[in-house]
Design a protein around this motif. Structure first.
Motif, short mmCIF file in Angstrom:
data_model
loop_
_atom_site.label_atom_id
_atom_site.label_comp_id
_atom_site.label_asym_id
_atom_site.label_seq_id
_atom_site.Cartn_x
_atom_site.Cartn_y
_atom_site.Cartn_z
N THR A 78 0.85 -1.18 0.00
CA THR A 78 0.00 0.00 0.00
C THR A 78 0.89 1.24 0.00
O THR A 78 2.10 1.16 0.23
N VAL A 79 0.29 2.39 -0.24
CA VAL A 79 1.04 3.65 -0.25
C VAL A 79 1.77 3.85 1.07
O VAL A 79 2.94 4.25 1.10
N SER A 80 1.11 3.55 2.17
CA SER A 80 1.72 3.79 3.49
C SER A 80 2.85 2.81 3.81
O SER A 80 3.63 3.05 4.73
N ASP A 81 2.95 1.72 3.06
CA ASP A 81 4.03 0.76 3.27
C ASP A 81 5.34 1.20 2.63
O ASP A 81 6.41 0.70 2.99
N LEU A 82 5.29 2.08 1.65
CA LEU A 82 6.47 2.44 0.88
C LEU A 82 7.54 3.09 1.76
O LEU A 82 7.23 3.76 2.74
N VAL A 83 8.78 2.86 1.38
CA VAL A 83 9.93 3.32 2.16
C VAL A 83 10.70 4.35 1.34
O VAL A 83 10.89 4.17 0.12
N LEU A 84 11.15 5.41 1.99
CA LEU A 84 12.01 6.41 1.35
C LEU A 84 13.44 6.19 1.82
O LEU A 84 13.72 6.17 3.02
N ALA A 85 14.34 5.99 0.86
CA ALA A 85 15.75 5.76 1.18
C ALA A 85 16.61 6.75 0.42
O ALA A 85 16.25 7.21 -0.68
N ASN A 86 17.76 7.08 1.01
CA ASN A 86 18.70 7.96 0.31
C ASN A 86 19.57 7.14 -0.64
O ASN A 86 19.43 5.92 -0.74
N ARG A 95 8.84 2.22 7.71
CA ARG A 95 8.90 1.27 8.84
C ARG A 95 9.65 -0.01 8.51
O ARG A 95 9.75 -0.89 9.35
N TYR A 96 10.19 -0.11 7.30
CA TYR A 96 10.76 -1.37 6.86
C TYR A 96 12.19 -1.19 6.33
O TYR A 96 12.61 -0.09 5.99
N HIS A 97 12.89 -2.30 6.22
CA HIS A 97 14.19 -2.32 5.56
C HIS A 97 14.01 -2.25 4.05
O HIS A 97 12.91 -2.49 3.52
N VAL A 98 15.11 -1.95 3.35
CA VAL A 98 15.13 -2.06 1.90
C VAL A 98 16.20 -3.09 1.53
O VAL A 98 17.13 -3.34 2.30
N ASN A 99 16.04 -3.69 0.36
CA ASN A 99 17.01 -4.66 -0.14
C ASN A 99 18.24 -3.89 -0.64
O ASN A 99 18.21 -3.26 -1.70
N GLN A 100 19.32 -3.93 0.11
CA GLN A 100 20.49 -3.13 -0.21
C GLN A 100 21.08 -3.49 -1.57
O GLN A 100 21.50 -2.61 -2.33
N ALA A 101 21.16 -4.77 -1.88
CA ALA A 101 21.76 -5.18 -3.15
C ALA A 101 21.00 -4.59 -4.33
O ALA A 101 21.60 -4.02 -5.25
N ALA A 102 19.69 -4.73 -4.33
CA ALA A 102 18.89 -4.21 -5.43
C ALA A 102 18.89 -2.69 -5.46
O ALA A 102 18.95 -2.08 -6.53
#
Length: 261
Positions: A78-86, A95-102
């Motif tokens: 959902t929209v609220s699940d999306l993560v913003l990363a630099n 609220r979640y991790h991101v896949n660093q490799a990808a």
């Protein structure tokens, strides 16, 4: 009997990309489209475990990118699940991790191409199959011509991408193109909107399927250079991709409105 009077063209509805006058409105729009694209990719089976991402550049913090959460099924995002990363893959909102490799690949593509709003990369079946041949899409259909002289091959495989230098090499291979075939890996597409990047991926995956099927059946007849270029000029722009994508957006947003929460 008098013939019906044609309706003036200006009174007919035709969707075009909206223009937003605030970063907040544009951010919301991009996030909605990102969640919708992820769900469409989920429907089509483009996930392979935790592999596969679509990213969207934030309109205000342009060196930060919205991305799907690590390990969450595409079909549930959902929209609220999306993560913003630099650009370093550090989460700055969410609220979640991101896949660093990808994310390494996506971040470097975004940094190398300021014109790009969205990047899509998944381990789809036919894209992976064609990538093992180390060849480009051939101009054998109208749809494939949209990629004619507009995509490239990253002719190397070094394992899972875990460092920025490898990501930069991939971004360099992409150059100014709309798409890249990663040898022995899969497909990557970019666009000036989430809709365009998603459409290019969908169309490229299908074009890979057609090429593999045609080669298995016989010897495909190539469309000539002049006609392929002409077709690309008609169909190969991001605006055309955005327009082509709208039926998919209408379907997913109407049938699964919870994606907007």
């Amino acid at each position: 009997m008098q013939a019906p009077t044609p309706i003036p063209v200006e009174r007919l509805r035709f969707a075009m990309p909206p223009v937003h006058h605030s970063p907040e409105d544009e951010r919301r729009y991009r996030k909605e489209r990102l969640a919708g694209a992820l769900r469409i990719f989920g429907r089509l089976g483009y996930e392979e475990g935790v592999s596969g991402h679509i990213t969207a550049r934030d309109p205000e913090h342009t060196d930060c990118f919205w991305v799907n959460p690590f390990g969450m099924p595409f079909k549930h995002v959902t929209v609220s699940d999306l993560v913003l990363a630099n650009a370093d893959g550090q989460v700055v909102e969410g609220r979640y991790h991101v896949n660093q490799a990808a994310f390494t690949v996506h971040a470097q593509a975004h940094l190398a191409r300021p014109d790009v709003v969205a990047v899509a990369h998944c381990h789809s079946l036919h894209g992976r199959a064609l990538s093992t041949l180390g060849e480009l899409l051939a101009p054998i259909t109208q749809e494939a011509c949209a990629f004619y002289e507009g995509h490239a091959l990253y002719d190397d495989y070094t394992g899972v991408v875990v460092n920025a230098e490898e990501g930069r090499r991939i971004a360099s291979a992409l150059g100014g193109h709309k798409a890249l075939i990663l040898r022995n890996h899969g497909l990557l597409t970019v666009g000036d909107s989430v809709d365009a990047a998603a459409w290019w991926f969908l169309s490229m995956e299908r074009s890979c399927q057609v090429q593999l099927s045609a080669r298995a059946a016989g010897r495909p007849v190539l469309i000539g250079h002049k006609q392929a270029v002409q077709t690309r000029e008609q169909l190969g722009g991001d605006l055309v991709a955005w327009i082509n994508y709208q039926p998919l957006w209408q379907d997913i947003s109407r049938s699964e409105p919870d994606l907007l929460t």
